[in-house]
Structure formats: C-alpha cells, structure tokens
Design an enzyme around this catalytic site. Sequence first.
Site, PDB file in Angstrom:
ATOM      1  N   GLU A 246     -10.446  -5.501  -0.392  1.00 48.94           N
ATOM      2  CA  GLU A 246      -9.711  -4.723   0.610  1.00 48.94           C
ATOM      3  C   GLU A 246      -8.340  -4.459   0.012  1.00 48.94           C
ATOM      4  O   GLU A 246      -7.584  -5.391  -0.234  1.00 48.94           O
ATOM      5  CB  GLU A 246      -9.577  -5.506   1.922  1.00 48.94           C
ATOM      6  N   GLU A 378       1.315   3.851  -2.214  1.00 53.33           N
ATOM      7  CA  GLU A 378       1.574   2.942  -1.097  1.00 53.33           C
ATOM      8  C   GLU A 378       2.927   2.257  -1.283  1.00 53.33           C
ATOM      9  O   GLU A 378       3.207   1.695  -2.341  1.00 53.33           O
ATOM     10  CB  GLU A 378       0.469   1.882  -1.014  1.00 53.33           C
TER      11      GLU A 378
END
Length: 476
Positions: A246, A378
């Site tokens: 993840e 990000e």
Amino acid sequence: MDFRNWIAGEWRGADEAIADINPSNTGDIVGEAALGTAEDVNDAVAAAKAAAPGWANSTPQQRFDVLDFIGTEILARKAELGRLLSREEGKTLAEGIGEAARAGQIFKFFAGEALRQTGDRLASVRPGVEIEVTRSPVGIVGLITPWNFPIAIPAWKTAPALACGNAVILKPSEIVPASAHALAEIIARSGLPEGVFNMVIGTGPDVGAALVAHDDVKAISFTGSVATGRLIAAECGRSLKKLQLEMGGKNPFVVLDDADLDVAVGAALNGAFFSTGQRCTASSRLIVTEGIHDRFVAALAEKASALVVGDALDEATQMGPVINEAQLNKDLDYIDIAAREGGAVSGGQRLNRQTPGHYLSPALVTETTNHMRINREEVFGPVASVIRVRDYEEALSVANDTEFGLSAGIATTSLKHASHFRAHAQAGMVMVNLPTAGVDYHVPFGGTKASSFGSREQGRYAAEFYTVVKTAYTQP
Ligand code: UN1
C-alpha cells in the site's frame, strides 16, 4: 529503554536506542526505543517458525478469544492510547482517540472473522469424485508499517494475519514506537502462544530489509512509499514471497458546478488538511469546474486559514504539527516548487507556537495545472492544489491522469455524474460527497496503479492475502 522488542515471548533491549520525540514539543521525549537489528529479526523468525504449526492448528475459538481480548482492551483504553498516539505522531487528540478505537474495532472484526472462515465444496466433473476448497495460513508473515497511523495500520495487518492462523513479525516505524509497543504489550497478555507474534522496532534498511530477505518469511505486507515498495517487490520477486503493498496517492477530489458548496468545502478541508494531510488518502488535487471555482476557492481558503494549528494534545487544536523537521522541509520545498511553477500559494508558512514543534499552516495552491510537479508527486503534508477545469469530462480525465490510484472523490448533486465517476475513476476507492480520506474498518482498502500491489487489505478480502488456497479431490 522504555519501548523494547517482543521476541520469542520476551522483552528484549538493544545496544542502540532511538528517541521518540513529540512533534508538538520537541523538548518532550515520549521514550527511548530499542533499535532492533538483523539478529533480532533472525531470532524472531526462529521463534515464529517454532510456534507457527501450533497456531496454524488452533481452533477458531482460540483465535476468537485472543483477538477479542486485544480488541476489548484497546477499546477500553482508547482515550489513553489515543493520547499517547497523538503525543508521538502529532495528529489531534480526537483523531488519535478515533484511531485507537478503530484499532480496537479491527481486532473485534477479525475475532469474528476467525469464526467465519469458510471453504467450498463442489461436485467434480468426474462421477463420484468430491472437491473441497479450503484456506490454510501462509506461515510466517512480515508486517512493515508507517508512522502516520501508529496503531491502526499495525492492527489492520496483525489482526487478519492472526485470525487466519499465521505467525507474525511486526516491524513498526521507528518514529512512532510507543503505540506499537503498547499494542505488543496487550498482545503479549492476550493468551497468544509465545512466538506467534513478535515485534522488532527498527529502521527499514536494517530490520525491514532483513525481514524481507529472510527465506522463512513467506509473505510481506507493507505500507509506505512507492520507492521502498519497489525495493521490497524486487526482493520478494527473488525469494518468491507473497506481497501486498500500500503506497502513495495523489488523490483527486472533483467539485462540479452543481455541488452543494458546504459539502464540497467540508469534504475538501477534511480530506486535504485533517491529520495534517499526512495520509496516503489525502485529497491533494482539487479539480474544480469553472462555474463554482471562485466561490469554492474563497470558501476553502477562508476555512483553511481559520483552522487552529497547534499542540496535538490541546483540545482546541484542529490541525497538529508535521511529524518531523525532514518532512516539514519537504513540504516547504514543494510549496516553493509550486510557487515557482506559477501556482498562487496561500498559507504554507512555518508557525511558532509556545512549544518548539514542526508547525506549518495549511497551504492552498491555486491556478495550477495537472502537469506541475505539485500535482504529480506525493507531498504527504497539509498542501492541496486547485486545478480549474471546464466541465465534468475534463475533470474526470484530469483526475485519472496520474500514476496513482488510491482514492478519488467527487462533490456533486448529479446522480448521472456520480454514477459515471464511480464507474470510471481509476481508483481503488471512490467517495461521493465525502472526503477521499477516512475509511471504514470492515470493508476492503486499497488502490490501483502505483498506489497498491497485491490483494486488498481489511474486511473479508484480507483473507486473500493471509491464506493460501488448497483444492482437495477425493474419491471416497
Ligand atoms: C484513512 O484515510 O482513513 O497510510 C486511512 C495511509 C493509509 C490509511 C488511510 N494507509 O494514509
């Protein structure tokens, strides 16, 4: 040392310690944690190997009792555990307590799942033959967790791993060892046989790498950055381990002209800035159609600048500090890059408070385009940018134009657009009139593209990762 490693049913110190520093007040040391080594990993794996067959053969009732004990105690102590979590991680007290409660609920959910493990029985295409499909534990699983959810993510990997009958080595982030230690301490008293659960606190290059490289570890579940995920994937490819990753997000939140403005602003504020934006599910790209753009930006900027930024443990605080100086500098760098690329920045300033901490005001960057770095990479901080688009069709194509695919949100009152977005957003999770972040504990969690790899976490779907399927043919 305050936070030691739990290996083979014993608490073990280390030669080296790492300080657990309160990001709201760097003068407050939460404790000293034992910095584990590759040798600790070897010992933990040896203990897990000895204990694994016993736990694999445990009854559903034994598994239920252990997981239910852990969940019950976490829930009973959620205020205290939540406070500890907020003190070491910097999310607000409400968020810290909420996260501790979520961890307790996860253990309760998987206590039930331990009782509900099912298989299939089918007729064979050959006369007289019976077929049974069952699930077995994978064996020894390595769980590597990040600093931003110090108890919930360890819980959502550990609980299904144990419910499915595996032995566990947890490597929590060395930045937030107090919450992991509190969890391990509860697990240590849960009645789980020695060696089934082990925890080794340490750095990725030392403990993480040793765990991933160990041949007796059969599966790795990792939450963290894409760069580290790729390294782990390469190593798991070599040793043929089962893998679940993840990773990052650059989650779009689309606001259409027909949206309820309050709903859109509320969801964007929460998604972008709650938990100081330090969530892989954060709404970092706000994609807004031109008819509502100016009203939305004005209302969001006003709400963001009014957020009370302060000490995580202060009840009045609405946004806590950034985790540490390195992350704060990264956030500031990205804000600077966005400004140089032509974005108009409001907020995003370093703040001083009564105590020395890593405080940053929420940053909203308007007038951006989707090819700017601020919209490709990000940040992992309280930084959101706004992209102006013509209509829904352009909004959807901008939303999907990213290497990531974790969560995607839309604010609209149009059933047609909501339905179309649910079907066509390239993301593992879609939110309609809700923030991109903040998920339930009993349903699958995960993304597409570079955000995730392997099968889903959480809910019933977690069993896919923590078990292997066996198909048995019998001629009675
Ligand atoms: C949430 O948004 O409630 O690291 C959970 C993260 C995610 C968890 C997000 N794995 O931010």
